[in-house]
Design an enzyme around this catalytic site. Structure first.
Site, mmCIF file in Angstrom:
data_model
loop_
_atom_site.group_PDB
_atom_site.id
_atom_site.type_symbol
_atom_site.label_atom_id
_atom_site.label_comp_id
_atom_site.label_asym_id
_atom_site.label_seq_id
_atom_site.Cartn_x
_atom_site.Cartn_y
_atom_site.Cartn_z
ATOM 1 N N GLU A 47 0.817 -1.213 0.000
ATOM 2 C CA GLU A 47 0.000 0.000 0.000
ATOM 3 C C GLU A 47 0.854 1.267 0.000
ATOM 4 O O GLU A 47 0.335 2.377 0.077
ATOM 5 C CB GLU A 47 -0.954 -0.001 1.206
ATOM 6 C CG GLU A 47 -2.161 -0.898 1.016
ATOM 7 C CD GLU A 47 -1.784 -2.348 0.779
ATOM 8 O OE1 GLU A 47 -2.089 -2.850 -0.326
ATOM 9 O OE2 GLU A 47 -1.187 -2.979 1.659
ATOM 10 N N ASN A 64 -0.654 -7.489 -4.235
ATOM 11 C CA ASN A 64 -1.284 -6.582 -5.189
ATOM 12 C C ASN A 64 -0.270 -5.661 -5.863
ATOM 13 O O ASN A 64 0.736 -5.275 -5.263
ATOM 14 C CB ASN A 64 -2.337 -5.723 -4.490
ATOM 15 C CG ASN A 64 -1.736 -4.868 -3.377
ATOM 16 O OD1 ASN A 64 -1.380 -5.373 -2.326
ATOM 17 N ND2 ASN A 64 -1.611 -3.566 -3.616
ATOM 18 N N ASP A 108 -7.473 -5.501 -5.251
ATOM 19 C CA ASP A 108 -6.568 -5.799 -4.130
ATOM 20 C C ASP A 108 -6.675 -7.254 -3.687
ATOM 21 O O ASP A 108 -6.778 -7.548 -2.506
ATOM 22 C CB ASP A 108 -6.810 -4.867 -2.939
ATOM 23 C CG ASP A 108 -5.803 -5.128 -1.818
ATOM 24 O OD1 ASP A 108 -4.611 -5.239 -2.119
ATOM 25 O OD2 ASP A 108 -6.218 -5.242 -0.647
#
Length: 575
Positions: A173, A257, A299
């Site tokens: 992230e 991801n 994701d």
């Protein structure tokens, strides 16, 4: 070689020598003193407070008369004397910069320590890998594996094999570029580093010999499906579990991801994010890869464990690899060459794709649920599963007695709105707003299922009010154990799923259930301590429905059933 000792120790059910029990990640024990006929007589034997709040993932190791347990940040390690009511033999508490906490996306979790070569290996939140003397707790060496100022953190459990210890990296992230790194157990020196994306020299791929579904990947496949230099902040982090096949000398793991969560900003397949890797354990060279979710738009990290089982698949004995992906499909593959054998939905709610094309390996995406197709600043609704996946990192178990896999699952859907985001090192690089809720047709956020990986079908399914975020354990006693977010340790019949026992521990369970034998008695232990992604609202004091990357709203009711706490609870049969 450390694995010479570990190969013997993993076969002794009195021990629990690896985070997932064995190199194959089966989380199965041949112990049967506790069985489906007497498990109802379990009772707590002793408890231990870790002294730390927030999410307690992973579980204890047991080696002879000593138990080793770990905590979330600040990543304390305790050695406990099983001959003396859990007396603390030694305690190691690292000093870490608390600035690492804000760049841990989904709680300050740690998934466990590893043992090998007389050492306990701890992978700290700040990416420091530490080798401790197993007898004394003295630090023997340490090495820094990443840079928290760029969003790189450590949450995974190390894996020890031969003379190496393998660690991944967290931070998808934050635009981190994922890799698996092998260090020498003797002194912490670097053995090899295999990146998830980049040129062949980084990904350790041979354009002709490394294959994807039997075909050569071609030159620089790790950059060819990225626009410009986007691969340099491409994600594909490696914070799950690692498996080893000693006969094939291959290490298996999955990548996460691609960065950013906004798919419009990163056209292409984004290889090799969302990919199963099989690498040579000595050199790191990739033998084969398989990308499960090309150009991920939801994701659906592919980091969940690989379970290595020799089993019949559609009538043929196969050296299989079984993987329950976040994307809601369960994959059965030939682990020798990466051939795709089975790919079926293991939660009936899954709707983002109709099926996986067995020739190309590509999921057939439904346009209605495509966040790229619908575009930036458009809220795509009712996507199943949510970004949490039909299963997150909580590891499944395999019983050779029943031939079934026991899988803790999420039954959660989401709304997903991507938006344009710019990359700044050390800052969130998400670019999407999410909200999550139960799948249609009920209020349960989870199921605990038994899965036939040969045929690709659910055998039985037990609904749970909340997602099942605990690692499962199956035993030769035909019992399967798991924990719930409300804090229950549960035992069910391996054949039918019928509940045989439950006990409420002080806090929600996101830890993994382990078992061992000591002085002739079988014990079962589990860490409780609510947190992780599902419990991030409680762990971090968040209240907005879209906070915690969308999870807070779905699990608001958890606070009615449990609160923060860190405790090990050990069970055994009454005398």
């Amino acid at each position: 070689m450390a694995n010479d000792e570990l190969l013997v120790m993993q076969k002794n059910p009195a021990n629990w020598v690896m985070p997932t029990g064995d190199y194959a990640n089966t989380r199965y024990s041949t112990l049967a003193q506790i069985n489906k006929d007497n498990v109802g007589k379990l009772q707590p034997a002793w408890t231990f407070s870790t002294g730390v709040l927030r999410g307690h993932e992973g579980g204890p190791l047991v080696i002879g008369d000593v138990m080793y347990i770990h905590t979330p940040f600040p990543n304390i390690v305790y050695a406990l004397d099983l001959n003396d009511q859990g007396r603390v033999i030694w305690k190691y508490e690292p000093k870490q910069d608390p600035n690492v906490i804000p760049v841990m996306c989904c709680d300050t979790v740690n998934r466990g320590v590893a043992y090998g070569d007389g050492k306990i290996f701890l992978y700290q939140a700040d990416t420091t890998l530490v080798a401790l003397d197993a007898k004394t707790g003295k630090k023997l060496w340490d090495v820094k594996n990443g840079d928290p100022s760029k969003g790189e953190t450590g949450t995974s459990a190390p894996m020890v094999y031969k003379d190496k210890v393998y660690v991944g990296i967290s931070g998808g992230e934050f635009g981190v570029r994922g890799r698996l790194t092998a260090y020498h157990t003797k002194d912490g020196s670097l053995a090899w580093k295999g990146w998830s994306m980049g040129p062949d020299s980084d990904t350790l791929m041979d354009p002709e010999k490394t294959t994807h579904l039997g075909k050569p990947v071609g030159k620089d496949s790790g950059t060819a499906t990225w626009e410009g230099d986007q691969w340099k902040i491409g994600g594909g982090t490696t914070w799950g579990w690692y498996a080893v096949d000693p006969e094939l000398n291959l290490v298996y793991y999955g990548t996460g991801n691609p960065s950013t969560w906004n798919p419009v900003q990163r056209p292409g397949d984004n290889r090799w994010s969302m990919t199963i890797f099989a690498r040579d354990a000595d050199t790191g060279m990739a033998k084969w890869v398989y990308q499960m979710t090309p150009h991920d738009e939801w994701d659906y990290d592919g980091i969940n464990e690989m379970i290595l089982v020799d089993m019949p698949v559609k009538g043929k004995m196969t050296k299989a690899l079984v993987h329950f992906d976040r994307n809601g499909f369960a994959y059965t593959m030939d682990r020798t060459n990466g051939a795709l054998l089975v790919a079926e939905k293991y939660d009936p709610a899954v709707n983002w794709a109709t099926h996986v094309d067995m020739q190309t390996g590509r999921p057939q995406v439904v346009a209605r649920y495509s966040t790229h197709h619908n575009g930036e600043d458009v809220n795509t609704t009712n996507i199943c599963p949510a970004a949490l996946g039909s299963k997150d990192q909580q590891p499944a178990s395999y019983s050779p007695k029943t031939g079934l896999f026991y899988v803790p699952t999420n039954h959660v859907c989401m709304d997903y709105e991507p938006f344009k985001v710019s990359y700044t090192a050390g800052q969130p690089y998400v670019g999407a707003t999410l909200s999550m809720y139960p799948a249609p047709g009920g209020t349960n956020l989870g199921n605990f299922i038994a899965w036939d990986a040969s045929e690709g079908k659910i055998v039985w399914s037990n609904p749970e009010p909340f997602s099942v975020w605990s690692g499962a354990l199956s035993t030769a006693g035909d019992v399967v154990f798991y924990g719930t977010l409300e804090g229950y340790l549960k035992a069910v019949d391996a054949h039918t799923g019928r509940e045989l026992y439950r006990f409420k521990t002080p806090s929600g369970i996101i830890g993994n259930v382990n078992t061992w034998m000591h002085r002739g008695k079988q014990y079962v232990g589990v860490l409780s301590g609510i947190g992780g992604w599902a419990g991030i609202g409680l762990a971090a004091g968040l209240s907005e429905d879209t906070a915690g990357l969308g999870a807070v709203g779905a699990y608001k009711a958890l606070s009615n059933y449990t609160q923060l706490g860190g405790q090990l609870t050990v069970f055994t049969l009454a005398d």
